[in-house]
Motif scaffolding. Sequence first.
Motif, short mmCIF file in Angstrom:
data_model
loop_
_atom_site.label_atom_id
_atom_site.label_comp_id
_atom_site.label_asym_id
_atom_site.label_seq_id
_atom_site.Cartn_x
_atom_site.Cartn_y
_atom_site.Cartn_z
N PHE A 1 0.81 -1.22 0.00
CA PHE A 1 0.00 0.00 0.00
C PHE A 1 0.85 1.27 0.00
N GLU A 2 1.80 1.35 0.91
CA GLU A 2 2.58 2.58 1.02
C GLU A 2 3.48 2.80 -0.19
N SER A 3 3.88 1.76 -0.85
CA SER A 3 4.70 1.92 -2.05
C SER A 3 3.96 2.71 -3.11
N TRP A 4 2.67 2.45 -3.27
CA TRP A 4 1.87 3.20 -4.25
C TRP A 4 1.67 4.64 -3.80
N LEU A 5 1.49 4.85 -2.51
CA LEU A 5 1.35 6.22 -2.01
C LEU A 5 2.60 7.04 -2.31
N LEU A 6 3.75 6.45 -2.08
CA LEU A 6 5.01 7.15 -2.34
C LEU A 6 5.21 7.40 -3.83
N LYS A 7 4.90 6.41 -4.64
CA LYS A 7 5.08 6.54 -6.08
C LYS A 7 4.26 7.70 -6.64
N HIS A 8 3.06 7.89 -6.10
CA HIS A 8 2.17 8.93 -6.62
C HIS A 8 2.18 10.21 -5.79
N SER A 9 3.16 10.35 -4.90
CA SER A 9 3.33 11.56 -4.08
C SER A 9 2.06 11.93 -3.32
N ILE A 10 1.45 10.92 -2.70
CA ILE A 10 0.21 11.12 -1.96
C ILE A 10 0.50 11.71 -0.58
N ARG A 11 -0.32 12.67 -0.19
CA ARG A 11 -0.21 13.25 1.15
C ARG A 11 -1.44 12.96 2.01
N THR A 12 -2.60 12.83 1.36
CA THR A 12 -3.87 12.64 2.08
C THR A 12 -4.54 11.36 1.62
N ILE A 13 -5.06 10.60 2.58
CA ILE A 13 -5.79 9.36 2.27
C ILE A 13 -7.23 9.50 2.74
N LEU A 14 -8.16 9.35 1.81
CA LEU A 14 -9.58 9.26 2.16
C LEU A 14 -9.87 7.79 2.46
N VAL A 15 -10.37 7.50 3.64
CA VAL A 15 -10.55 6.12 4.07
C VAL A 15 -12.04 5.80 4.15
N ALA A 16 -12.44 4.74 3.42
CA ALA A 16 -13.84 4.32 3.40
C ALA A 16 -13.91 2.80 3.42
N GLY A 17 -14.95 2.25 4.02
CA GLY A 17 -15.11 0.80 4.01
C GLY A 17 -15.61 0.26 5.34
N VAL A 18 -15.32 -0.98 5.60
CA VAL A 18 -15.81 -1.67 6.78
C VAL A 18 -14.69 -2.51 7.39
N THR B 1 -2.29 4.51 11.61
CA THR B 1 -0.96 4.26 11.07
C THR B 1 -0.60 5.29 10.00
N ALA B 2 -1.59 5.73 9.24
CA ALA B 2 -1.35 6.76 8.22
C ALA B 2 -0.75 8.01 8.85
N VAL B 3 -1.37 8.48 9.91
CA VAL B 3 -0.85 9.69 10.58
C VAL B 3 0.51 9.41 11.21
N ASP B 4 0.68 8.24 11.80
CA ASP B 4 1.98 7.87 12.37
C ASP B 4 3.09 7.94 11.33
N ARG B 5 2.74 7.65 10.08
CA ARG B 5 3.74 7.62 9.01
C ARG B 5 3.78 8.91 8.19
N GLY B 6 3.06 9.93 8.66
CA GLY B 6 3.20 11.25 8.05
C GLY B 6 2.16 11.61 7.01
N TYR B 7 1.11 10.82 6.88
CA TYR B 7 0.03 11.13 5.94
C TYR B 7 -1.14 11.78 6.67
N TYR B 8 -1.89 12.60 5.96
CA TYR B 8 -3.15 13.10 6.48
C TYR B 8 -4.21 12.03 6.24
N ALA B 9 -5.06 11.78 7.22
CA ALA B 9 -6.12 10.79 7.08
C ALA B 9 -7.47 11.47 7.22
N VAL B 10 -8.33 11.26 6.24
CA VAL B 10 -9.70 11.77 6.28
C VAL B 10 -10.63 10.57 6.23
#
Length: 222
Positions: A133-150, A162-171
């Motif tokens: 998962f994080e490899s794709w975030l880094l590849k695409h220069s992602i800063r914010t993750i919208l989280v949806a699901g169950v 974990t997203a915030v722990d690793r420096g990403y914004y989580a919505v």
Amino acid sequence: MIRWAGMEILDTFDELIDPKHTALLLWDFTQGGMANAFNADAVTENTRKLLSAARRRRVLTLFARQSSMRWEDAGPAMVRLRMKQLRLKNLAAYRRAYRKRAATGRWLRGLAPGERDIVFEKSLPNAFIGTNFESWLLKHSIRTILVAGVAAETGIDGTARTAVDRGYYAVIVKDCVGSPFADTYEAAFTSLERIFDVYDSAQIIETWRKRTEKSRSSAAKR
């Protein structure tokens, strides 16, 4: 933008969910994954609208689904967590029913990955553990993750923390998140809303719409 201690901190909601640096994570939107959610119909409908809006703006979209790992392979601590989460007393009977529901892992109607989307398997309630998962975030220069699901209290909570722990914004997209029980859902969000950015899908879609209109208006004046 807030500038403090040599950092630039995203401030406004528009900055936070800028499509250029935002990814949409769709967690367990399969028939088996959504089978236990008390609010499955509403979550599914809201997520379809959010996914459509995200695709129009070329937001990176990642689909996570459960791997073939059996409960028996997950270890006693995880099985105990699931029993508590799902309020199980007869584990053997539940497992027989669960296998029947989750056997195919088919995506929900209107929520299947497209050609540009990324699909990955996970075995634990956290997108960062045991996946790429994080490899794709880094590849695409992602800063914010919208989280949806169950479910709100497991995979959604675990991934956001974990997203915030690793420096990403989580919505966390509240109306696109499910849980087995309504009281568990409310309890989870009582906690989540105190520390995370929590919004409904309509707020995200409207913010993107306004951004697009502003961009078109600026382009027309040139």
